[in-house]
Design an enzyme around this catalytic site. Sequence first.
Site, PDB file in Angstrom:
ATOM      1  N   GLU A   1      90.062 -12.638  33.707  1.00 25.63           N
ATOM      2  CA  GLU A   1      89.108 -12.844  34.812  1.00 25.63           C
ATOM      3  C   GLU A   1      88.610 -14.284  34.728  1.00 25.63           C
ATOM      4  O   GLU A   1      87.944 -14.657  33.768  1.00 25.63           O
ATOM      5  CB  GLU A   1      87.913 -11.894  34.688  1.00 25.63           C
ATOM      6  CG  GLU A   1      88.283 -10.436  34.820  1.00 25.63           C
ATOM      7  CD  GLU A   1      87.086  -9.500  34.650  1.00 25.63           C
ATOM      8  OE1 GLU A   1      85.936  -9.944  34.797  1.00 25.63           O
ATOM      9  OE2 GLU A   1      87.313  -8.313  34.353  1.00 25.63           O
TER      10      GLU A   1
ATOM     11  N   GLU B   1      86.795  -4.723  28.937  1.00 25.20           N
ATOM     12  CA  GLU B   1      85.778  -5.372  28.095  1.00 25.20           C
ATOM     13  C   GLU B   1      85.171  -4.416  27.068  1.00 25.20           C
ATOM     14  O   GLU B   1      83.957  -4.186  27.060  1.00 25.20           O
ATOM     15  CB  GLU B   1      84.680  -6.004  28.954  1.00 25.20           C
ATOM     16  CG  GLU B   1      85.164  -7.225  29.710  1.00 25.20           C
ATOM     17  CD  GLU B   1      84.052  -7.977  30.436  1.00 25.20           C
ATOM     18  OE1 GLU B   1      82.999  -7.387  30.676  1.00 25.20           O
ATOM     19  OE2 GLU B   1      84.259  -9.162  30.760  1.00 25.20           O
TER      20      GLU B   1
HETATM   21  C1  GAL Z   1      83.303  -8.743  33.939  1.00 24.31           C
HETATM   22  C2  GAL Z   1      83.932  -7.393  34.155  1.00 24.31           C
HETATM   23  C3  GAL Z   1      84.340  -7.190  35.599  1.00 24.31           C
HETATM   24  C4  GAL Z   1      83.221  -7.573  36.511  1.00 24.31           C
HETATM   25  C5  GAL Z   1      82.809  -8.993  36.243  1.00 24.31           C
HETATM   26  C6  GAL Z   1      81.686  -9.461  37.140  1.00 24.31           C
HETATM   27  O1  GAL Z   1      82.556  -8.791  32.783  1.00 24.31           O
HETATM   28  O2  GAL Z   1      85.063  -7.212  33.352  1.00 24.31           O
HETATM   29  O3  GAL Z   1      84.691  -5.846  35.800  1.00 24.31           O
HETATM   30  O4  GAL Z   1      82.181  -6.703  36.280  1.00 24.31           O
HETATM   31  O5  GAL Z   1      82.383  -9.103  34.908  1.00 24.31           O
HETATM   32  O6  GAL Z   1      80.476  -8.861  36.858  1.00 24.31           O
END
Ligand code: GAL
Length: 676
Positions: free
Chosen positions: A316, A161
Amino acid sequence: MTETKTGQAKQTVSKSSAPRIRVGVTYYPEHWGKARLGIDIPLMREAGIQIVRMGEFAWSRLEPSEGRYDFSWLEEAVNAFGQAGISVVLGTPTAAPPAWFHQKYDVYPRDEWKRPLGFGTRLQRCLNHPVMRESSRRITEAMARHFGHNPFVEAWQTDNELTQNYCYCDYCAKAFREWLADKYGSLDNLNRAWGTVFWSQEYSDWEQIPLPWFAKCGMAHNPSLQLDYRRFQSDATVTFQQEQVNILRCLCPGQKITHNIMGLNDSMDYFALAADWDFAAWDNYPITPWGENGMRVPLGHDVTRGMKNRAFWIMEEQAGITGWEMMGPQTEPGQIRAWAWQAVSHGAETILFFRWRSCLYGTEQYWHGILNHDGVPRRHFQEVKQLAKEFGELSPFLSGAEVRSDVAIVHDADQHYGYHIQPQVRGMGLWDQILRFYTPLWRWGVNVDLVSPAADFSPYRLVILPGWYILSDEFADKVRQYVSRGGTVVMNPRTGVKNIDNVCVQIPLPGLLRDVAGITVAEYSPMAEKVGSVQFRDQNTASISVWADQLLLDTAEPFAWYRDSIYAGKPAVTCNDFGKGKAWYCGTFGDEGFYHIFLKQILNECGISSWDGLPKGTSVRTLYREGKRYTILVNLEGQEKQLSLPGDWKMLLGEQGLNTLTLKAYGIAVLESDRS
Ligand code: GAL
């Protein structure tokens, strides 16, 4: 419901030799140890998981002390997954440098007060710091040498990110001044471009130029400096990634490269970052403790697809309750499946849930995985299993399908920066402006591409330019040509206010696009939450707020007039014939009813069909493949919906057939029909 689609511009959903839509997860072997791998892999196979992402936060285990690498544990996991038929995405671990590294090197970013942002979470590194750059290259190269020929590694994710490197350290100051010297050539040029005569800010030495450090009473720096600072830090982030990409390209032949963007984060130029990827990916969390993302979810899908104009991944995808210190709501039965199908309907081909299992320790204990802390497969596991089965069954139809859009919405980093630097009035943010157009189009099932200003506009019937505030000569020419050749554009208030140095133009607004719009903005009224109203040509009325431009008609025809305020009776919305095309100028921001009248008129004139009467909370998207059309309907709400559908179609997935369709709570339907 009526539908007579006429698709044009295309975005290819899959280019791989064996296209498929599939499900994956993020997995952290360093959190669970080897023994658990023996339990998790069979469980993943049972769930239909086909891909895992690993390694993106594991620097302390990959390089336990400076120069001493240990890839054995990760390799064991990669091979175990690979041998079980599950392929791997590896992350470079530079989002979380280890404690030993920070003890030795001070690479902490500085805030506007120049205070170090120290150890204890993640992202505690300045991307311009030479030691951070070198260490990033070193760990990337070591990983690439080790895994670059591993047959189970399908792709790499750079860092995690990446967003703007908002750092205010001395290294950044030095690099910023070099960047400016390179851009402007001389201080005279810079002083002229920025208008530094204001408040006696003329620079006679590059060293005098500040970063936008905290200033007296928190007063704002020169908007031109602020714009260049953002561009500079965006470039720095792009270069940081590029250094990793160059190494990976060289040492990892055949393995793809991507990155997981934060969707609608607008702190940097994601189009520039995307230039180095093979495909785009984003992290999709529809409901968090901080609120529901609502329309930002489909918009995020389309923005991500627009990065490479082809199939994208969800790196994700929400797997259950999200939260760190506070928790968001539990997902309802069927909800994570519905979100995943929604992603596919926008052109996603691989969806990795975050995460496989909720972590026992650390900041993200309450960001729940498919399995909870106890590691026992329950409801969410069953949902993912069902989803993977459906993806498998429908892949022969949907893999390689294309999103085709007649409508493009153009956005870019400069416009986002411009509104962040000077929001001018509440409600003017660029995503808010975009959503005013995007939301009704989404509701009517109209496919939309979110494209960069460099995109070819010729395949689109309609190009929407929400608040194109910082307008270059080149872009104005491109719009002029597009319209004169027969295209239709829509412009918003604040078009053409600034030149590319973030300096106000001294010609009447909408500046360089005045001839195309056929109007002159005589004066304007920032309204914020104050509500007014307009009347359309057909006598219908609608509410307006945020902003009102008073428009003088040069060559344009009025389409709506203000009903109240100092502009009562004056045109608020206009349409101009320009060459073979049309330019609409919307001098204000309206409510839902406003866009219904305004946009439906434009869609009709452009011959773009749309669906009417879709129940609220129902997503309808269309993909195209080999003479067939695939309509994917997703009920995003917990109440059953009834729809009647015209035409002949075959149900590939869904609850009920004939000419009516029932979408159960969070239900899905995939329909196949002949392309018309
Ligand atoms: C995303 C990040 C992950 C994890 C997730 C939950 O933004 O890429 O590593 O932190 O949020 O907080």
